[in-house]
Enzyme design. Sequence first.
Site, short mmCIF file in Angstrom:
data_model
loop_
_atom_site.label_atom_id
_atom_site.label_comp_id
_atom_site.label_asym_id
_atom_site.label_seq_id
_atom_site.Cartn_x
_atom_site.Cartn_y
_atom_site.Cartn_z
CB SER A 39 -0.92 0.00 1.22
OG SER A 39 -0.19 -0.26 2.41
NE ARG A 40 1.55 2.97 4.95
CZ ARG A 40 2.55 2.89 5.84
NH1 ARG A 40 3.57 3.74 5.79
NH2 ARG A 40 2.54 1.96 6.77
CB VAL A 98 1.66 -10.88 6.07
CG1 VAL A 98 0.92 -10.67 4.77
CG2 VAL A 98 2.53 -9.68 6.42
CE1 TYR A 145 13.49 -3.04 9.89
CE2 TYR A 145 15.81 -2.55 9.53
CZ TYR A 145 14.52 -2.66 9.04
OH TYR A 145 14.26 -2.40 7.71
CB ALA A 173 18.00 -9.90 15.41
#
Length: 256
Positions: free
Chosen positions: A24-25, A74, A164, A166
């Site tokens: 979406s972005r 997800v 982040y 990892a």
Amino acid sequence: MPADFSFSTTRPLFGQVAVVTGASRGIGRSIAIALARAGAYVVVNYFHSRDAANEVVQICRDSGTKAIAVKADVTLPQDVEFLFQKANELGTPAILVNNAGIASAKLLLDTSLEEWESLIKSNLTASFLCAKTVLPQMISNRYGRVINISSIWGLAGGSYEVAYSASKGGLIAFTKALAKEVGPSGITVNAVAPGAIETDMLNALTADDKQVLEEQTPVGRIGLPEDVAHAVLFLASPSASFMTGQVISPNGGLVI
Ligand code: NAP
């Protein structure tokens, strides 16, 4: 004699169904549009940004191809199941781009277990769920392209971004191991590890932070979503059949 611009070379992905998570972005949006312009039928997955996803679908359709928006978190198995059920309405997926992700900049000592688990779920477990759901179809077709969007911090490690880093480093190991597992079935699995890219994810940076980043980057600028989409487009193409288990890093030279 006029050049023979046949359909297959101008639209190398014509009719191939591509699922792009978090389209979406930002980077996912750009990837979805690039795949559509190459002829793919695109499934634009989103979570919260419905209007933005519908706009991406319209842009894809304007390029003369098919596209649908599908809401799915997800990180949830039942949502991923639904996402691929909807994808199959366009046809059997040939391309999966695991792009959806979240970021958080914090010292490790300030990171709670909940924050750690949320990053791992969004940036790593979601790719596991999507790959696991689509692979049986790719294996039976003996064709597939799986592209995982990692990060330079998954390669080099970023301070204040241990969780982040990892999650993104895990995604690279996931890519390499899965490439070995499914290569014999005609499926390639690669990672794209972008440097700093101008999207909402960089909103936490100040103008000064961005200037420092630009100065540290050999090509002298922050990347654009399109810089990542070009790399994905290559890996998604039939001509990338000898590329698997690799990490391509569009980062302007920030990490070499
Ligand atoms: P962004 O602008 O913040 O967009 C994130 C996208 O992911 C949105 O479309 C969002 O959907 C979607 N998303 C997040 N969680 C989701 C979930 N649980 N289920 C479905 N969709 C979800 O981020 P971006 O910069 O484009 O980043 C895209 C990917 O590139 C991420 O994996 C990121 O880690 C990676 N990356 C970014 C940079 C950078 O500098 N920007 C650098 C390296 C790597 P909704 O808006 O619909 O909720």
